[in-house]
Scaffold this motif. Structure first.
Motif, PDB file in Angstrom:
ATOM      1  N   CYS A 138       0.803  -1.220   0.000  1.00 28.35           N
ATOM      2  CA  CYS A 138       0.000   0.000   0.000  1.00 28.35           C
ATOM      3  C   CYS A 138       0.835   1.269   0.000  1.00 28.35           C
ATOM      4  N   ALA A 139       2.117   1.162   0.285  1.00 31.55           N
ATOM      5  CA  ALA A 139       2.999   2.331   0.322  1.00 31.55           C
ATOM      6  C   ALA A 139       2.441   3.410   1.237  1.00 31.55           C
ATOM      7  N   ILE A 140       2.137   3.003   2.470  1.00 29.71           N
ATOM      8  CA  ILE A 140       1.616   3.950   3.449  1.00 29.71           C
ATOM      9  C   ILE A 140       2.633   4.113   4.569  1.00 29.71           C
ATOM     10  N   VAL A 141       2.380   5.061   5.437  1.00 28.93           N
ATOM     11  CA  VAL A 141       3.331   5.460   6.470  1.00 28.93           C
ATOM     12  C   VAL A 141       3.484   4.404   7.569  1.00 28.93           C
ATOM     13  N   ASP A 142       2.576   3.454   7.670  1.00 29.59           N
ATOM     14  CA  ASP A 142       2.539   2.529   8.806  1.00 29.59           C
ATOM     15  C   ASP A 142       3.832   1.757   9.024  1.00 29.59           C
ATOM     16  N   MET A 143       4.427   1.224   7.974  1.00 23.90           N
ATOM     17  CA  MET A 143       5.640   0.409   8.133  1.00 23.90           C
ATOM     18  C   MET A 143       6.813   1.272   8.614  1.00 23.90           C
ATOM     19  N   THR A 144       6.946   2.460   8.065  1.00 23.00           N
ATOM     20  CA  THR A 144       8.020   3.354   8.488  1.00 23.00           C
ATOM     21  C   THR A 144       7.793   3.814   9.925  1.00 23.00           C
ATOM     22  N   PHE A 145       6.554   4.119  10.264  1.00 26.67           N
ATOM     23  CA  PHE A 145       6.219   4.504  11.639  1.00 26.67           C
ATOM     24  C   PHE A 145       6.535   3.369  12.608  1.00 26.67           C
ATOM     25  N   THR A 146       6.163   2.147  12.244  1.00 25.96           N
ATOM     26  CA  THR A 146       6.429   0.992  13.098  1.00 25.96           C
ATOM     27  C   THR A 146       7.924   0.786  13.292  1.00 25.96           C
ATOM     28  N   LEU A 147       8.692   0.961  12.230  1.00 28.38           N
ATOM     29  CA  LEU A 147      10.150   0.823  12.323  1.00 28.38           C
ATOM     30  C   LEU A 147      10.715   1.804  13.344  1.00 28.38           C
ATOM     31  N   PHE A 148      10.360   3.065  13.243  1.00 26.56           N
ATOM     32  CA  PHE A 148      10.916   4.069  14.144  1.00 26.56           C
ATOM     33  C   PHE A 148      10.377   3.917  15.569  1.00 26.56           C
ATOM     34  N   LEU A 149       9.098   3.576  15.714  1.00 22.58           N
ATOM     35  CA  LEU A 149       8.534   3.397  17.049  1.00 22.58           C
ATOM     36  C   LEU A 149       9.157   2.184  17.748  1.00 22.58           C
ATOM     37  N   PHE A 150       9.178   1.046  17.082  1.00 23.42           N
ATOM     38  CA  PHE A 150       9.748  -0.146  17.702  1.00 23.42           C
ATOM     39  C   PHE A 150      11.257   0.003  17.885  1.00 23.42           C
ATOM     40  N   GLY A 151      11.930   0.594  16.905  1.00 28.24           N
ATOM     41  CA  GLY A 151      13.368   0.814  17.028  1.00 28.24           C
ATOM     42  C   GLY A 151      13.712   1.704  18.204  1.00 28.24           C
ATOM     43  N   GLY A 152      12.943   2.764  18.411  1.00 24.70           N
ATOM     44  CA  GLY A 152      13.168   3.648  19.553  1.00 24.70           C
ATOM     45  C   GLY A 152      12.924   2.945  20.877  1.00 24.70           C
ATOM     46  N   CYS A 153      11.841   2.192  20.941  1.00 32.92           N
ATOM     47  CA  CYS A 153      11.561   1.442  22.177  1.00 32.92           C
ATOM     48  C   CYS A 153      12.638   0.403  22.447  1.00 32.92           C
ATOM     49  N   ALA A 154      13.116  -0.255  21.402  1.00 39.79           N
ATOM     50  CA  ALA A 154      14.177  -1.257  21.561  1.00 39.79           C
ATOM     51  C   ALA A 154      15.460  -0.599  22.060  1.00 39.79           C
ATOM     52  N   LEU A 155      15.816   0.554  21.508  1.00 34.82           N
ATOM     53  CA  LEU A 155      17.029   1.247  21.944  1.00 34.82           C
ATOM     54  C   LEU A 155      16.929   1.691  23.401  1.00 34.82           C
ATOM     55  N   VAL A 156      15.774   2.220  23.792  1.00 40.06           N
ATOM     56  CA  VAL A 156      15.595   2.661  25.177  1.00 40.06           C
ATOM     57  C   VAL A 156      15.676   1.459  26.119  1.00 40.06           C
ATOM     58  N   THR A 157      15.062   0.355  25.740  1.00 41.36           N
ATOM     59  CA  THR A 157      15.097  -0.847  26.581  1.00 41.36           C
ATOM     60  C   THR A 157      16.512  -1.371  26.730  1.00 41.36           C
ATOM     61  N   VAL A 158      17.242  -1.455  25.641  1.00 38.39           N
ATOM     62  CA  VAL A 158      18.623  -1.949  25.705  1.00 38.39           C
ATOM     63  C   VAL A 158      19.488  -0.995  26.518  1.00 38.39           C
ATOM     64  N   ALA A 159      19.291   0.313  26.336  1.00 39.20           N
ATOM     65  CA  ALA A 159      20.058   1.282  27.129  1.00 39.20           C
ATOM     66  C   ALA A 159      19.741   1.149  28.609  1.00 39.20           C
ATOM     67  N   ALA A 160      18.479   0.941  28.947  1.00 43.04           N
ATOM     68  CA  ALA A 160      18.100   0.779  30.354  1.00 43.04           C
ATOM     69  C   ALA A 160      18.708  -0.498  30.932  1.00 43.04           C
ATOM     70  N   LEU A 161      18.690  -1.550  30.157  1.00 43.68           N
ATOM     71  CA  LEU A 161      19.269  -2.808  30.628  1.00 43.68           C
ATOM     72  C   LEU A 161      20.786  -2.714  30.777  1.00 43.68           C
ATOM     73  N   ASP A 162      21.404  -1.892  29.953  1.00 48.76           N
ATOM     74  CA  ASP A 162      22.852  -1.699  30.049  1.00 48.76           C
ATOM     75  C   ASP A 162      23.228  -0.662  31.095  1.00 48.76           C
TER      76      ASP A 162
END
Length: 181
Positions: free
Chosen positions: A113-137
């Motif tokens: 569909c070439a819509i914003v959802d996949m790009t939004f999901t990438l940045f949202l999940f990527g940001g949450c993953a980075l914060v989680t890894v930083a907190a764990l470290d």
């Protein structure tokens, strides 16, 4: 569009989704999304900027319109694999990325569909993953002021790490029938 790629992407509505980026490109306006000549602030402009870059490089085609979503989907798979590897091990990371890749229709439909959802999901999940890894470290501290002592064990990272390690041990024992480490 390449025949092998059109089989993967299938029919979509990228002609409708690409109009905003086409109008921005025609107006030489990289900052304000335009739809029917009017500012269009319903979606974040980053996706449209990335789609404009794709149009600039490959022409304003259906393939170029879908390329941003396709690259975002591949990057999301890599981020999921990395996150699973950091939290558990390489096998969990690989398997979680594979499970996401083979979900029936989800990734393919969002890319087609070439819509914003996949790009939004990438940045949202990527940001949450980075914060989680930083907190764990232990990189995220409760008091990061100029006079804080970073060796204090009351930091958010330390508390989060202690809680998460206990929860992960309990989860592994319950889900995998393994004794807690």
């Amino acid at each position: 569009m390449a025949p092998w790629l059109s089989k993967f992407l299938g029919p979509g509505r990228s002609d409708l989704r690409g109009n905003v980026s086409r109008e921005m490109l025609a107006a030489h306006n990289w900052l304000v999304p335009l739809y029917d000549g009017q500012p269009f602030f319903d979606k974040p402009p980053l996706f449209f900027m990335l789609q404009m870059a794709s149009f600039s490089a490959f022409g304003a085609t259906e393939l170029a319109a879908r390329l941003v979503s396709a690259v975002s989907a591949i990057a999301l798979l890599l981020v999921v694999g990395w996150f699973g590897s950091r939290l558990f091990n390489r096998d969990v990371g690989r398997n979680s990325a594979l499970m996401l890749a083979v979900l029936p229709g989800d990734l393919r439909a969002l890319v087609a569909c070439a819509i914003v959802d996949m790009t939004f999901t990438l940045f949202l999940f990527g940001g949450c993953a980075l914060v989680t890894v930083a907190a764990l470290d232990g990189e995220v501290l409760a008091d990061a002021g100029p006079h804080s002592d970073h060796s204090d064990s009351s930091s958010v990272g330390s508390a989060f790490r202690r809680t998460t390690e206990h929860d992960c041990d309990t989860s592994r024992a319950m889900c995998c029938s393994l004794p807690p480490s």
